[in-house]
Each structure stands twice: as structure tokens, then as C-alpha cells.
Design an enzyme around this catalytic site. Sequence first.
Site, PDB file in Angstrom:
ATOM      1  N   ASN A   1      44.289   5.181  53.768  1.00 20.82           N
ATOM      2  CA  ASN A   1      44.678   3.799  53.486  1.00 20.82           C
ATOM      3  C   ASN A   1      43.458   3.070  52.957  1.00 20.82           C
ATOM      4  O   ASN A   1      42.698   2.479  53.721  1.00 20.82           O
ATOM      5  CB  ASN A   1      45.172   3.114  54.761  1.00 20.82           C
ATOM      6  CG  ASN A   1      45.234   1.611  54.587  1.00 20.82           C
ATOM      7  OD1 ASN A   1      45.250   1.113  53.456  1.00 20.82           O
ATOM      8  ND2 ASN A   1      45.265   0.871  55.683  1.00 20.82           N
TER       9      ASN A   1
ATOM     10  N   GLN B   1      32.411   3.045  53.483  1.00 19.03           N
ATOM     11  CA  GLN B   1      32.012   2.268  52.299  1.00 19.03           C
ATOM     12  C   GLN B   1      30.771   1.423  52.608  1.00 19.03           C
ATOM     13  O   GLN B   1      29.855   1.307  51.774  1.00 19.03           O
ATOM     14  CB  GLN B   1      33.178   1.378  51.858  1.00 19.03           C
ATOM     15  CG  GLN B   1      34.404   2.181  51.438  1.00 19.03           C
ATOM     16  CD  GLN B   1      35.679   1.357  51.365  1.00 19.03           C
ATOM     17  OE1 GLN B   1      35.712   0.190  51.737  1.00 19.03           O
ATOM     18  NE2 GLN B   1      36.762   1.980  50.900  1.00 19.03           N
TER      19      GLN B   1
ATOM     20  N   CYS C   1      36.382   5.078  56.734  1.00 18.75           N
ATOM     21  CA  CYS C   1      37.006   4.206  55.735  1.00 18.75           C
ATOM     22  C   CYS C   1      36.131   3.000  55.368  1.00 18.75           C
ATOM     23  O   CYS C   1      35.167   3.163  54.643  1.00 18.75           O
ATOM     24  CB  CYS C   1      38.417   3.820  56.171  1.00 18.75           C
ATOM     25  SG  CYS C   1      39.494   3.649  54.727  1.00 18.75           S
TER      26      CYS C   1
ATOM     27  N   GLU D   1      41.414   9.983  62.729  1.00 22.08           N
ATOM     28  CA  GLU D   1      42.192   9.563  63.911  1.00 22.08           C
ATOM     29  C   GLU D   1      43.695   9.632  63.624  1.00 22.08           C
ATOM     30  O   GLU D   1      44.514   9.364  64.524  1.00 22.08           O
ATOM     31  CB  GLU D   1      41.784   8.159  64.371  1.00 22.08           C
ATOM     32  CG  GLU D   1      42.334   6.984  63.565  1.00 22.08           C
ATOM     33  CD  GLU D   1      41.630   6.753  62.229  1.00 22.08           C
ATOM     34  OE1 GLU D   1      40.798   7.593  61.848  1.00 22.08           O
ATOM     35  OE2 GLU D   1      41.933   5.751  61.556  1.00 22.08           O
TER      36      GLU D   1
ATOM     37  N   HIS E   1      41.214   9.199  57.340  1.00 21.96           N
ATOM     38  CA  HIS E   1      41.366   8.809  58.745  1.00 21.96           C
ATOM     39  C   HIS E   1      41.529  10.012  59.673  1.00 21.96           C
ATOM     40  O   HIS E   1      42.652  10.478  59.893  1.00 21.96           O
ATOM     41  CB  HIS E   1      42.557   7.855  58.887  1.00 21.96           C
ATOM     42  CG  HIS E   1      42.283   6.544  58.245  1.00 21.96           C
ATOM     43  ND1 HIS E   1      41.652   5.506  58.903  1.00 21.96           N
ATOM     44  CD2 HIS E   1      42.481   6.121  56.987  1.00 21.96           C
ATOM     45  CE1 HIS E   1      41.494   4.492  58.081  1.00 21.96           C
ATOM     46  NE2 HIS E   1      41.989   4.841  56.905  1.00 21.96           N
TER      47      HIS E   1
ATOM     48  N   TYR F   1      39.468   0.669  47.925  1.00 20.64           N
ATOM     49  CA  TYR F   1      38.131   0.775  47.327  1.00 20.64           C
ATOM     50  C   TYR F   1      37.629   2.196  47.518  1.00 20.64           C
ATOM     51  O   TYR F   1      38.138   2.948  48.346  1.00 20.64           O
ATOM     52  CB  TYR F   1      37.175  -0.220  47.994  1.00 20.64           C
ATOM     53  CG  TYR F   1      37.555  -1.647  47.677  1.00 20.64           C
ATOM     54  CD1 TYR F   1      36.972  -2.332  46.619  1.00 20.64           C
ATOM     55  CD2 TYR F   1      38.550  -2.295  48.418  1.00 20.64           C
ATOM     56  CE1 TYR F   1      37.355  -3.629  46.302  1.00 20.64           C
ATOM     57  CE2 TYR F   1      38.939  -3.589  48.110  1.00 20.64           C
ATOM     58  CZ  TYR F   1      38.340  -4.251  47.055  1.00 20.64           C
ATOM     59  OH  TYR F   1      38.729  -5.524  46.742  1.00 20.64           O
TER      60      TYR F   1
HETATM   61  N1  LIG Z   1      41.318   1.608  56.014  1.00 22.07           N
HETATM   62  C1  LIG Z   1      40.193   1.064  55.598  1.00 22.07           C
HETATM   63  O1  LIG Z   1      39.208   0.959  56.327  1.00 22.07           O
HETATM   64  C2  LIG Z   1      40.217   0.466  54.221  1.00 22.07           C
HETATM   65  C3  LIG Z   1      38.866   0.100  53.672  1.00 22.07           C
HETATM   66  C4  LIG Z   1      38.924  -0.947  52.575  1.00 22.07           C
HETATM   67  N2  LIG Z   1      39.501  -2.155  53.063  1.00 22.07           N
HETATM   68  C5  LIG Z   1      39.689  -0.433  51.387  1.00 22.07           C
HETATM   69  O2  LIG Z   1      40.799  -0.864  51.136  1.00 22.07           O
HETATM   70  O3  LIG Z   1      39.214   0.423  50.679  1.00 22.07           O
END
Ligand SMILES: NC(=O)CC[C@H](N)C(=O)O
Length: 363
Positions: free
Chosen positions: A288, A250, A246, A333, A331, A291
Site C-alpha cells: 500500500n 522511504q 513502507c 506484517e 508489508h 511513493y
Molecule cells: N503504507 C505506507 O506506509 C505508505 C507510505 C506512503 N504514504 C506512500 O504512499 O508511499
Amino acid sequence: MKRQLILEDGTVFIGEGFGSDIETVGEVVFNTGMTGYQEILSDPSYCGQMVTLTYPLIGNYGINRDDFESIQPSIKALIVREASDMPSNFRSELTIDELLKEKNIPGLSGIDTRKLTRMIRQHGTLKGRLTSMDAEVNEVVESLQHVVLSTDQVQQVSTPTPYPSPGRGKRVVLVDFGMKHGILRELNQRDCDVVVVPYNTTVSSILALHPDGVMLSNGPGDPKDVSEAIDMVRELLGKVPVFGICLGHQLFALACGADTFKLKFGHRGSNHPVKEITTGKVAITAQNHGYTVDPASLENTPLHITHVALNDGTVEGLRHDKVPAFTVQYHPEASPGPEDANDLFDQFITMMEQFLKEEVAHA
Ligand SMILES: NC(=O)CC[C@H](N)C(=O)O
């Protein structure tokens, strides 16, 4: 007691307050999971956000000792259709109201969460204030238009100091950008010898721990707000195998020269289908994120896309062409959600073993 959610576009939702009665401001987002409210509200990636759940009855199986994804939940508020005050489950120890009071998080129930979600889907995520009935709507709307939401969420939720989670297997340095416990749980299950380190740890400090691999965790906010971590990941590549989830995914993309942008309303739920390109295999995944990695920006990078989202075609997985490193936007996990993608942790173990073999062969 009655309480109101005022959105930056002037919409007002009046409902019943539960949990803490503090006032709060945040970005309003929605999650479509039908279960998993305890994991969702304690996932540090929601730091700074007010979360509305589209499933109408929340709290019906209570709050238990085991399903937290962090010790101190960092969501700004929980917004539900109906908050159950009569949980029924053998593991339940608290009601959702009791938990939110204990953690000083405000809640709002009794509003039309489907309407709120449709608004977010139409307009994109909105800033909102959860406040008492005394607040003057026009003044709040005016102030919301000028509110700048914080950009230091990773700093707020990352561990301030390193700590070990010992095992006898592979040594993994887990960089904590707002890590869900589920990631540590998966590594521990594979007997990894984990050292969790703060988000701003330098490459030399990471390498001084002699890791077999480095994990980049999930975390809140815009990946571009953590520029020191982008530089750290860039320097790390090629020196040790890397697996990112996640926010970690990025940061990996940005470190390799790609770009990220904010989605209109993000992906938050427990049933997002993701296709692995090489096999065509589809996994139902927990997600979740707000971005995403811009696919057009990958053209002149050493990265290729391994996974795509079937709902909207966005990038869900990347692999480096030259060095051992791969990441996913979703995710594996789970917690909460399906465990279809759990084998990615096994792939990380295999990657570390392979890297060690090659090092020995070259020695
Ligand atoms: N769950 C995360 O790691 C979210 C990654 C980043 N904060 C986003 O909203 O895209």
C-alpha cells in the site's frame, strides 16, 4: 439514497450511498485485494484517500472484533461495486454499512469500479468529491482543480503520547507514523518490550528509553512532508539497529541522501511479487504505497537495493552498507495478505542480538 462521485477531470459516477452521508474530498486510489476490506479501511496509511476496491463484492464476511489495523479508521470514503448487507461469518458483528455509519465514513456502491480503476491506471490518481445529487458538477470540478490535499496526515494519525506494550524480550521503540496494529502484533509475538512513540520524538528521547532497536512504521502521505522524522532517522543510524516498513523505508532512504517520487497510481493490493536479490527468492506481499525510492538517487549513498518489485521493477528493500539498518517498501506484517515475508521481523531480532554482542565485545 443516490450519491455521486465527481472526479477532477469531470467524470461522474452515480451510485447508491451507504455508511455516513457526509460529503468528502480526497485522492481516489484502488486496491486489488480480493479479501481484507476491514484491514484496508482501517489502515492509517490511507488517511486522506478514498479507496475503491476492485473485488466486486465487499462486506460478505462482515466486520469482526479482531481484524482492525487501527482504532479509528481514517480513510475518506469506501467505493465498491456491491456492498453486502447480509454478511455470513461466525466472527461477524456488524455489516460494512453499520461500521461506516458508526465511524462517520461515507460509502458509495453500485458503480463500475473496474472503469474507475482503469481511469486511475491511465491518468494516475485523481482528486474526487463524494457528494449528494444536488451538487452542481461543473462547480465541483472547478473547485477540485484548486483543492490542495492536506499534508499533515502523519500528524493526524500518529499517537500524541508514548505508551508501552510490555514484553520480556528485546526493547523496541516503535515510531508511530500511522502504524498498523499488525506491526505491534508481530513484535509482541516475539516477546518484544515495545514502546510506541509519536512521529516527532527526538533522538535523545528515543535513546533515553534504552532501546535494543528502533522500528519505523508505515504511514500516510508524502515522506517529504515529515522532515523532522528524516532528520531524526539520520541521527539515529549507527547508534541502534533500525528496521523500517513502507513510510519508514522511504524516510530511511531520504535520511541517507536518496530521493523519493510519486508513482502514477501506486501499489495497493495483497498479491505483489517481490524478489530478494541475493537469493532470487520471490515473496507474494501486501502493499500500500503511492511513493517510491528513486533507484538512480542511491548511487552516492551508503545504501544498496535488497528487493525489487517484479511487476514494475521498483525498489522494494534497502540495506545500509555500514550500520545495522534495513527497510522494506512492502508489508511483512501482512494484515491483510500473505505472510511470506514475516521472517523479516526475525531478522530484526537477530540484528539486535548481533549488535548487542558487538557492543559487549567492544566494551
Ligand atoms: N503504507 C505506507 O506506509 C505508505 C507510505 C506512503 N504514504 C506512500 O504512499 O508511499
